[in-house]
Scaffold this motif. Structure first.
Motif, PDB file in Angstrom:
ATOM      1  N   GLN A 159      34.540  47.229  42.114  1.00 27.66           N
ATOM      2  CA  GLN A 159      33.956  46.189  42.967  1.00 27.66           C
ATOM      3  C   GLN A 159      33.606  44.904  42.211  1.00 27.66           C
ATOM      4  N   ARG A 160      33.910  44.870  40.937  1.00 26.31           N
ATOM      5  CA  ARG A 160      33.508  43.747  40.078  1.00 26.31           C
ATOM      6  C   ARG A 160      33.919  42.384  40.651  1.00 26.31           C
ATOM      7  N   GLU A 161      35.163  42.255  41.060  1.00 24.06           N
ATOM      8  CA  GLU A 161      35.647  40.969  41.572  1.00 24.06           C
ATOM      9  C   GLU A 161      34.970  40.603  42.889  1.00 24.06           C
ATOM     10  N   ASN A 162      34.814  41.579  43.782  1.00 21.29           N
ATOM     11  CA  ASN A 162      34.145  41.310  45.057  1.00 21.29           C
ATOM     12  C   ASN A 162      32.686  40.927  44.853  1.00 21.29           C
ATOM     13  N   VAL A 163      32.030  41.580  43.913  1.00 24.72           N
ATOM     14  CA  VAL A 163      30.626  41.271  43.623  1.00 24.72           C
ATOM     15  C   VAL A 163      30.503  39.860  43.055  1.00 24.72           C
ATOM     16  N   ALA A 164      31.404  39.481  42.177  1.00 24.38           N
ATOM     17  CA  ALA A 164      31.382  38.125  41.612  1.00 24.38           C
ATOM     18  C   ALA A 164      31.568  37.081  42.708  1.00 24.38           C
ATOM     19  N   ARG A 165      32.472  37.336  43.622  1.00 23.77           N
ATOM     20  CA  ARG A 165      32.683  36.410  44.750  1.00 23.77           C
ATOM     21  C   ARG A 165      31.439  36.332  45.627  1.00 23.77           C
ATOM     22  N   ALA A 166      30.838  37.486  45.882  1.00 26.29           N
ATOM     23  CA  ALA A 166      29.640  37.528  46.721  1.00 26.29           C
ATOM     24  C   ALA A 166      28.489  36.759  46.082  1.00 26.29           C
ATOM     25  N   ALA A 167      28.295  36.937  44.780  1.00 33.17           N
ATOM     26  CA  ALA A 167      27.215  36.224  44.084  1.00 33.17           C
ATOM     27  C   ALA A 167      27.443  34.720  44.123  1.00 33.17           C
ATOM     28  N   THR A 168      28.682  34.313  43.945  1.00 33.24           N
ATOM     29  CA  THR A 168      29.018  32.889  43.973  1.00 33.24           C
ATOM     30  C   THR A 168      28.839  32.302  45.371  1.00 33.24           C
ATOM     31  N   ALA A 169      29.145  33.088  46.393  1.00 28.66           N
ATOM     32  CA  ALA A 169      29.090  32.601  47.772  1.00 28.66           C
ATOM     33  C   ALA A 169      27.688  32.568  48.365  1.00 28.66           C
ATOM     34  N   CYS A 170      26.728  33.213  47.716  1.00 32.44           N
ATOM     35  CA  CYS A 170      25.366  33.251  48.255  1.00 32.44           C
ATOM     36  C   CYS A 170      24.799  31.828  48.330  1.00 32.44           C
ATOM     37  N   PRO A 171      24.483  31.342  49.536  1.00 30.62           N
ATOM     38  CA  PRO A 171      23.997  29.963  49.692  1.00 30.62           C
ATOM     39  C   PRO A 171      22.686  29.678  48.963  1.00 30.62           C
ATOM     40  N   VAL A 172      21.871  30.709  48.741  1.00 30.20           N
ATOM     41  CA  VAL A 172      20.583  30.498  48.081  1.00 30.20           C
ATOM     42  C   VAL A 172      20.549  31.073  46.668  1.00 30.20           C
ATOM     43  N   GLN A 173      21.717  31.524  46.178  1.00 34.37           N
ATOM     44  CA  GLN A 173      21.856  32.069  44.819  1.00 34.37           C
ATOM     45  C   GLN A 173      20.822  33.154  44.529  1.00 34.37           C
ATOM     46  N   ALA A 174      20.729  34.115  45.460  1.00 34.40           N
ATOM     47  CA  ALA A 174      19.760  35.200  45.331  1.00 34.40           C
ATOM     48  C   ALA A 174      20.298  36.400  44.553  1.00 34.40           C
ATOM     49  N   ILE A 175      21.595  36.396  44.222  1.00 32.08           N
ATOM     50  CA  ILE A 175      22.219  37.551  43.575  1.00 32.08           C
ATOM     51  C   ILE A 175      22.443  37.269  42.094  1.00 32.08           C
ATOM     52  N   LEU A 176      21.920  38.144  41.263  1.00 30.80           N
ATOM     53  CA  LEU A 176      22.114  38.044  39.820  1.00 30.80           C
ATOM     54  C   LEU A 176      22.947  39.237  39.374  1.00 30.80           C
ATOM     55  N   VAL A 177      24.053  38.962  38.690  1.00 36.67           N
ATOM     56  CA  VAL A 177      24.904  40.018  38.146  1.00 36.67           C
ATOM     57  C   VAL A 177      24.621  40.087  36.658  1.00 36.67           C
ATOM     58  N   GLU A 178      24.109  41.231  36.213  1.00 32.68           N
ATOM     59  CA  GLU A 178      23.762  41.400  34.799  1.00 32.68           C
ATOM     60  C   GLU A 178      24.843  42.173  34.066  1.00 32.68           C
ATOM     61  N   ARG A 179      24.947  41.908  32.796  1.00 31.40           N
ATOM     62  CA  ARG A 179      25.937  42.592  31.953  1.00 31.40           C
ATOM     63  C   ARG A 179      25.632  44.067  31.831  1.00 31.40           C
ATOM     64  N   ASP A 180      26.687  44.829  31.607  1.00 32.60           N
ATOM     65  CA  ASP A 180      26.547  46.250  31.331  1.00 32.60           C
ATOM     66  C   ASP A 180      26.031  46.374  29.899  1.00 32.60           C
TER      67      ASP A 180
END
Length: 69
Positions: free
Chosen positions: A42-63
């Motif tokens: 799901q890595r690519e979909n999650v990256a797209r989702a984080a970028t698309a969030c209008p309020v930038q509420a999603i943080l993707v942290e490194r493994d």
């Protein structure tokens, strides 16, 4: 990969749920549910989702183990 969503910032636009439906779901009209440790497939979909969030509420942290985002 680990996800952190600022639920106080989230406004329920649901762009994340459209782009990564296996990771994010909207429960009711405003409550966001998500998997904090999504599958690497799901890595690519999650990256797209984080970028698309209008309020930038999603943080993707490194493994922490592999150092991979």
């Amino acid at each position: 990969m680990r996800l952190v969503v600022d639920l106080n910032r989230c406004q329920g636009y649901a762009q994340c749920a459209f782009l990564a439906p296996d990771v994010f779901t909207l429960h009711g009209e405003e409550a966001l549910l998500y998997h904090p440790h999504p599958d690497d497939a799901q890595r690519e979909n999650v990256a797209r989702a984080a970028t698309a969030c209008p309020v930038q509420a999603i943080l993707v942290e490194r493994d922490e183990v592999s150092g991979v985002r």
